[in-house]
Every structure is written in C-alpha cells, then in structure tokens.
Design an enzyme around this catalytic site. Structure first.
Site, PDB file in Angstrom:
ATOM      1  N   LYS A  43     -28.837  87.542  77.445  1.00 62.83           N
ATOM      2  CA  LYS A  43     -29.740  86.393  77.582  1.00 62.83           C
ATOM      3  C   LYS A  43     -28.991  85.072  77.738  1.00 62.83           C
ATOM      4  O   LYS A  43     -29.435  84.194  78.469  1.00 62.83           O
ATOM      5  CB  LYS A  43     -30.695  86.321  76.397  1.00 62.83           C
ATOM      6  N   THR A  44     -27.853  84.920  77.068  1.00 63.64           N
ATOM      7  CA  THR A  44     -27.091  83.673  77.203  1.00 63.64           C
ATOM      8  C   THR A  44     -26.574  83.525  78.619  1.00 63.64           C
ATOM      9  O   THR A  44     -26.592  82.431  79.199  1.00 63.64           O
ATOM     10  CB  THR A  44     -25.919  83.639  76.203  1.00 63.64           C
ATOM     11  N   ASP A 228     -33.962  78.623  73.842  1.00 68.87           N
ATOM     12  CA  ASP A 228     -33.439  79.931  73.427  1.00 68.87           C
ATOM     13  C   ASP A 228     -34.024  80.313  72.069  1.00 68.87           C
ATOM     14  O   ASP A 228     -34.475  79.449  71.304  1.00 68.87           O
ATOM     15  CB  ASP A 228     -31.909  79.844  73.348  1.00 68.87           C
ATOM     16  N   GLU A 229     -34.015  81.623  71.753  1.00 64.79           N
ATOM     17  CA  GLU A 229     -34.466  82.140  70.447  1.00 64.79           C
ATOM     18  C   GLU A 229     -35.849  81.581  70.083  1.00 64.79           C
ATOM     19  O   GLU A 229     -36.090  81.131  68.959  1.00 64.79           O
ATOM     20  CB  GLU A 229     -33.454  81.780  69.354  1.00 64.79           C
ATOM     21  N   GLN A 259     -36.951  90.732  67.232  1.00 66.91           N
ATOM     22  CA  GLN A 259     -35.862  90.205  66.402  1.00 66.91           C
ATOM     23  C   GLN A 259     -36.295  88.964  65.614  1.00 66.91           C
ATOM     24  O   GLN A 259     -35.461  88.160  65.218  1.00 66.91           O
ATOM     25  CB  GLN A 259     -34.642  89.877  67.270  1.00 66.91           C
ATOM     26  N   ARG A 624     -26.844  96.083  66.190  1.00 64.33           N
ATOM     27  CA  ARG A 624     -25.528  95.418  66.090  1.00 64.33           C
ATOM     28  C   ARG A 624     -24.409  96.378  66.473  1.00 64.33           C
ATOM     29  O   ARG A 624     -23.285  95.944  66.751  1.00 64.33           O
ATOM     30  CB  ARG A 624     -25.258  94.935  64.654  1.00 64.33           C
TER      31      ARG A 624
END
Length: 759
Positions: A43-44, A228-229, A259, A624
């Site tokens: 996503k970044t 973002d987020e 998330q 993770r």
C-alpha cells in the site's frame, strides 16, 4: 548543475513494477477512491506512486498534495520514497505528514483566526497532568479520590469526539466533576496559549468549520487528499478530512478493516463504510496480492478472518510457495511454553538464521516476564519493541526498591526512590538537606533521617513526614520478617500504598501496572521455589568468591542484572505485544498464549464487537510472518500470581486443520472452541523427536508430582467440608496443601494423609 528529469521515462517506470490492481489505484480518475489494502500488499508503494502519477501525468502542482499518515516514521518513509521517485523539488511543495503534524502547520499559519497567539505552546501529557493537578488544588479536590490522569484521559476523549465541556452529556457525579475540570482547564489553556495533543485536531476542525476564508484557501490549494491507515481514524479526524475535501477535491483513502485494532484509543473501523455511505460514487480497489507471506500462512489468516461479520471482504493470495504448515504446540504449563519457543529460536539460530528475524508476540505486556527470564537463562539477546524490559518498568523497580530498603536500610538509591512515592509531602528541599547531612556525616540517608528526627534538625512538618516514612518501613519489617521473601514483597506492595496509587491511574496503563506488580510476586515465588528446592538451606554459593547468598539476595541480584540497561544489539530476538507488531514483518513468528480469557481477552468474550477486534488482532499477528508461524498455548498458566487452567482459544478452532501441525508430546490435541466437543487431529510426526520426548518426560513427572492438586482446585474433606487449594508445598510423601475451607478457615494438610476428594 540542475538535474534534468525525463518525465515520459519516469511515467513509464511508475507502472512497471506494479501489479494490475496497484496500477488501477495509481491511475484512477475517480474523485473518491477507497483502496482496500490487505497486509503485505504494497500500500505504501501505491500511495507514493499515486502521488508521483498526479504530479507527472496529471500535472497537478506539488503544493496541491495533502498526504496524511499516522506515525512520524511512516511519514518520513513516504517523504523519502517520494523524493527518491520524483525528486526533492516536488517533495518540497507537498504537505506530507501525520494528522497532528499537518493540523499544527495549519494552526501556525492561521493562529489568529483560530483564536491562538502566534507563539502558542504545545504541551505534552505531563504538562497537562500538572495543570489539572493545579486545578484540583484550587478547587480543593482530594487527589486520593479523584485521579488527575483519569481526568486528562477524559478530556482527551471528549476532544477526539469533537466535544467541548458544554457539549458533554452529564450522566453521573464523575462526569459532572470532569466537566467542571475540563471547563477550568480549557480556560487556562486559552488564556496562556497552551495547545495539547487532542486540541490540535479539534481546534483545526473548528477553525475550518467557522472561518469560510480559511476553508476556501484549503479547498483551492489542496485538490488532492490522500489518507493512509484510514481504519485508524477517529471521529474528529474523519470530520476534518471531510471539511478539507469539500465537494471538489480528489480523495483517496487507503485502509484495511481487517487490521482495525485500536478502538480502545478512539479508532473507528466503521469510518471506511461511512466514507462509502457519504460518497456513493466511491470506487473500491482491492489489493489482495501479498508479497510477504507463504500460501499456508495466508490461507490460515483468510480462514480466521471470515468469522468476522462486519467487514468489507477480501482474500489474500500470493505467487510464492505454499510453505510449511503452521506449527501448534500445546504446553503443559507456561514454563514449558517459554522453553519450547526459546528452544525453537535457538535451533533456528544454530541453523544459520538471525535472532532479529524471530519475533515473539503476546496479547499482554505482562506475558513478557517469563519469556525474558528464559531468554536470559539461555544467553540469547533480546529487545522489547515499544515497551520496557520487565524489571525496568516503573512499578516493578519501585516495589523492588521497597524490598531492598527493607533488608538493607543503608541502600541510598532505594531510599531516594521510595521516600516520597506514593506522595508523603516530602519534597526535594527536605530530601536535599538529608542528602547533604548524610554526606557530611559519612552515613546513609536512612541513618541521617533518623538523626534529623531525633535532633529535630528540621521544621516540625518536615520531621513529621519523615517520621511517618520511617515508621512505615519499620512496621512492615516487623510484620513480614519471618515470611518468605515473595510473601514479603506481596505485603509491601499493599501496605506501602503502591497498589492503591496505581489503582487510581486511569485506563489501560494503570491496569497494566497492577498486572505487572502481581506478576512480580509470581516471579519472586517461582524464583524462591526453584532455588529452595535445589538449596534447602536457603543459601546459594557464589563460586567466584566462595561467599554465600541468601535466596533473597540472589533474587535482588538477578533482577538488577536482568534489568540493567544494555546497548542495543543489532541481532536480537524481538518481543512485543500484538498491537505493537502492526506494520512489522519477520521471517519466524511465534504467537504465544492462545487461550480463552487471555487471547481473546476475558473482557471481550461476551461482546461481539470486541471479540471481532480480538480476531482482527490475531489476523494481524498471523500476517506478520513471512516464512514460519508457530502458535502456542499452555494447559496451566501462572499469571498475576494465580495458577489457572484455561481452554484453548476459539481462534485455533477457526483455522483450517489440514494446514496445522501439532508439535506437542501428544498429537490430536483438542483445540475446539469451548462450547464444542469436536477434536482436531494433527500430524503425529514431530521434526525433533528428542526434543518432544524430553517435553513428554517432563510433563509426566509434573503430573505425578501434582497428582491433580493445583491452585484454585476445589476439594472435599470428610471433616472440614468443601474448600479451595490456595498453596502447595513440598514433594513426595511430605507434599502439603493449604486449603481455604468454606466453614473451617485455612488449614495445611499432608496430601498423603488427608484423604481429600478432588471436585
């Protein structure tokens, strides 16, 4: 000489490394776009390439970009990537930063319009707490009854919900009191130009909502907004984004409802759905290709999260190999669990893996203590990510300082740490005089204090406060002198006022401190039992100088060495809570404590929304892992000073059984949810048979020794009736059990002679 950028070449390279969904997100012409970005889906990269696309292809000015993320680290990474991709000249005109950073920038530009002095001052939580305490004194509010930290948390929560003091619905005496403090607090802040952390966002929102000229400036300048987020935004942040965007700005939000794990600090995953509701024309682009984990890890994560009902839906996949099965280990107790995990890490390191590629994730910080002890005993370097080593935590150091001074009144470090904690009105001026007196007379501060009291060398009020402290320590000493040191520690925590002090601390932090104090007592008891079993005389031999150490001295020495600040090591095992793990990734991940009541947490089991967040937390932990994932649980766990037998976490029963491999000493462990009777069978083959046999032998020995007698177990005695086991002692024929009987009080009985019936 200026660097010449070939725009056409750069535009082509922007898309070359992206998959189809990522390209769609970068090139979209939709005014409102939601990028539903799964874990490890890049996503970044999409955000950065989208910004570059807007500048190079769409020819937007750099200063039209308003890009928001949640942490300074993430903002710095985004800026670095933008500069690397399209050059510093573009970056310098953009607004890229955190919500608070960018809102603060707006307030600096429009301070006058926001009703602030141009030199307004940002204050942190400590400043905020001191200011509230000042108001308490002015209003003659008893700090023992009303917590300044709880009040500060209340004020911050109201601001995050967009509420001023006058807007609060008063429902109980506490909210009425907090509203009054909020009113006084904000009046002082406005008068002297203080702006706290929560005020930054609320004041910016109010500025834009009230001042049409400032709002018009923002609408004309920021024509492209990227957030973002987005699942982590709270109410006021969402409203601020809506105001900034207005009717004409292009807005792209990036997030993952699977998330969303921060509701306890105001985050609202529903903001993703709210955005869609507010903008029916929203284009939803799903990034589902994962570049981090193996196929099996993703399959397990996908299956787990489908049990949540409130989600927008996506399915992660990868072009990577399926990888290894997910390892599951059912330990017979938490010590066995810790030894198994550290044993696996040690073996991975021997096989050429780095320690830093191994992460141990847990639900609560308090779980780190036993893992830290086991790592230390194995001489394996480790780091606590986003937290402090157990024996370095404030509340733990404080309790240990009381214990040190109790047994060595000449310990000046312990004396200084505890003399005014909890507050006893012994200020720095008094302490400085004692320090100077001790230095002049070449005596300890304890001795100096006694002399000051006896000679009345200070004012009556100062001597009175010092005398109360001396009396407290001496009375504790008389009360606990004959008790084992772990029981002394338990009594100290209660009598000294430490426990009560942290009970008054608001929110999760205060509760965490209390849990750590309980865990400290548990650690001391475990240390005592282990060493007295090996050394019945209660003395240990220091082989280096042939001196003897009592068990207490050994424990205090151990905590000092364990808690000693160490230099950051580049190759260390990473320990952290599941919340802290978000945004990180590791080759080998161990998630420990998968038991009902621990994970999911007890307080979340009966609340559907909280339970779904716990499941999202498990999903975050699983995703993770890049290469290996190991899940562990314990049949018997000592936590907060109590031994409990927990059921396996319901999350284990929600995983696809064909992808799980049982590494326990007995295959076919029942990992069904508490209300189910179904048994899940796993692979009987364990990769390290010698290791498993050792665990099996240890388990059998443990069972024989305990004979079913465990802390908390209900028993029946023919004469004394029903009771509960509260303590165990000894071995073999001399094994004793302490029982709290319903009608006959507390009694010690020898198990062999007592003829007890287990209930």
């Amino acid at each position: 000489m200026p660097i010449i950028i070939n725009v056409n070449t750069m535009k082509q390279s922007l898309l070359a490394t992206l998959n189809q969904e990522q390209q769609n997100a970068v090139m979209t012409d939709s005014q409102h776009t939601l990028v539903l970005a799964g874990a490890g889906s890049g996503k970044t990269r999409v955000l950065v390439h989208r910004i570059a696309w807007l500048c190079l292809e769409k020819r937007y000015a750099a200063n039209s970009i308003f890009a928001v993320t949640f942490t300074n680290k993430a903002a710095a990474e985004m800026q670095e990537r933008i500069e690397s991709l399209i050059g510093e000249a573009y970056l310098n005109g953009m607004w890229v930063g955190t919500f608070h950073g960018l809102a603060h920038r707006l307030l600096r530009i429009f301070a006058k319009q926001a009703g602030l002095p141009t030199n307004f001052q940002l204050i942190d939580s400590d400043d905020q707490n001191r200011l509230i305490k000042r108001i308490f004194k002015e209003r003659k509010i008893d700090e023992k009854q009303w917590s300044s930290k709880e009040c500060a948390a209340f004020i911050s929560t109201q601001k995050e919900n967009g509420l001023r003091a006058k807007d609060i619905a008063l429902t109980d005496p506490k909210s009425i009191m907090w509203q009054k403090i909020y009113t006084d607090y904000q009046a002082i802040c406005d008068r002297v130009g203080y702006v706290d952390f929560s005020e930054i966002i609320l004041r910016t929102y109010e500025l834009l909502a009230r001042d049409t000229e400032v709002l018009d400036y923002c609408h004309q300048r920021f024509t492209n907004i990227l957030v973002d987020e987005f699942q982590d935004t709270n109410y006021i942040q969402y409203e601020l984004v809506k105001l900034l965007a207005g009717q004409s700005a292009n807005i792209m939000i990036v997030g993952d409802d699977d998330q969303s794990i921060y509701s306890w600090r105001g985050a609202n995953a529903d903001n993703l759905q709210l955005f869609i509701n507010d903008h029916p024309d929203t284009e939803i682009i799903r990034l589902e290709q994962n570049y981090r984990s193996t196929g099996n890890i993703l399959a397990v994560a996908n299956k787990l999260i489908t049990h949540n009902q409130q989600r927008l839906g996506k399915n992660l996949w990868t072009e990577s190999d399926q990888g290894e099965q997910i390892a599951v280990y059912v330990a017979f107790n938490d010590i066995d669990e810790a030894r198994f995990v550290i044993g696996k890490i040690k073996k991975l390191h021997e096989e050429g893996n780095n320690y830093r590629d191994c992460a141990i994730l847990y639900r609560n910080n308090v779980q780190s203590r036993l893992l830290e002890d086991t790592l230390l005993q194995s001489a394996i370097p480790y780091q606590i990510y986003g937290s402090i080593r157990f024996y370095e935590r404030q509340e733990v150091k404080l309790a240990l300082a009381y214990l040190r001074l109790l047994h060595d009144s000449n310990n000046d470090n312990a004396f200084e740490l505890i003399i005014n904690t909890p507050t006893r009105g012994i200020g720095e001026v008094t302490l400085s005089k004692i320090r100077q007196f001790a230095r002049t007379e070449h005596i300890s501060m304890w001795q100096a204090t006694r002399q000051v009291i006896n000679t009345k060398a200070m004012a009556a009020r100062q001597c009175s406060g010092l005398a109360r402290f001396i009396e407290l320590i001496e009375s504790i000493h008389q009360e606990v002198d004959t008790l084992p040191f772990y029981q002394q520690l338990e009594r100290i925590i209660k009598v000294s006022g430490i426990y009560e002090m942290y009970e008054q601390e608001a929110g999760i932090k205060g509760q965490s401190r209390l849990e750590n104090l309980d865990e400290l007592v548990s650690a001391a008891q475990q240390f005592h039992q282990t060493y007295t079993k090996e050394n019945p005389s209660n003395e240990l031999i220091d082989l280096e100088n042939s001196s003897t150490l009592s068990v207490l001295e050994s424990f205090l020495a151990y905590t000092s060495l364990e808690g000693k600040e160490t230099k950051k090591q580049s190759d260390s095992v990473q320990l952290m809570t599941l919340h802290s793990a978000k945004g990180l990734e590791f080759e080998h991940v161990f998630i420990v404590g998968l038991e009902e009541g621990l994970f999911p947490a007890q307080r979340s089991i009966t609340d559907q929304h909280k339970l779904e967040e716990e499941r999202r937390l498990a999903y975050v932990g699983i995703t993770r892992a890049r290469k290996n994932l190991t899940l562990t649980l314990s049949e018997l766990r000592r936590l907060y000073g109590k031994e409990e037998r927990n059921l396996p976490s319901r999350f284990l029963s929600e995983l696809p059984e064909g992808l799980l491999q049982d590494l326990s000493y007995r295959a076919g462990a029942n990992l069904a949810k508490p209300q189910a009777k179904q048994s899940y069978q796993f692979d009987d083959e364990a990769p390290d048979q010698a290791f498993i046999e050792e665990r099996k032998a240890s388990f059998i020995k443990h069972q024989v020794e305990n004979q079913g007698y465990t802390l908390g177990r209900k028993v029946m005695h023919k004469r004394f009736g029903e009771g509960t086991i509260i303590h165990l002692d000894g071995e073999g024929e001399h094994r004793r059990v302490q029982i709290a009987f319903v009608n006959e009080g507390i009694k010690w009985l020898v198990i062999k002679l007592a003829n007890l019936t287990l209930l």
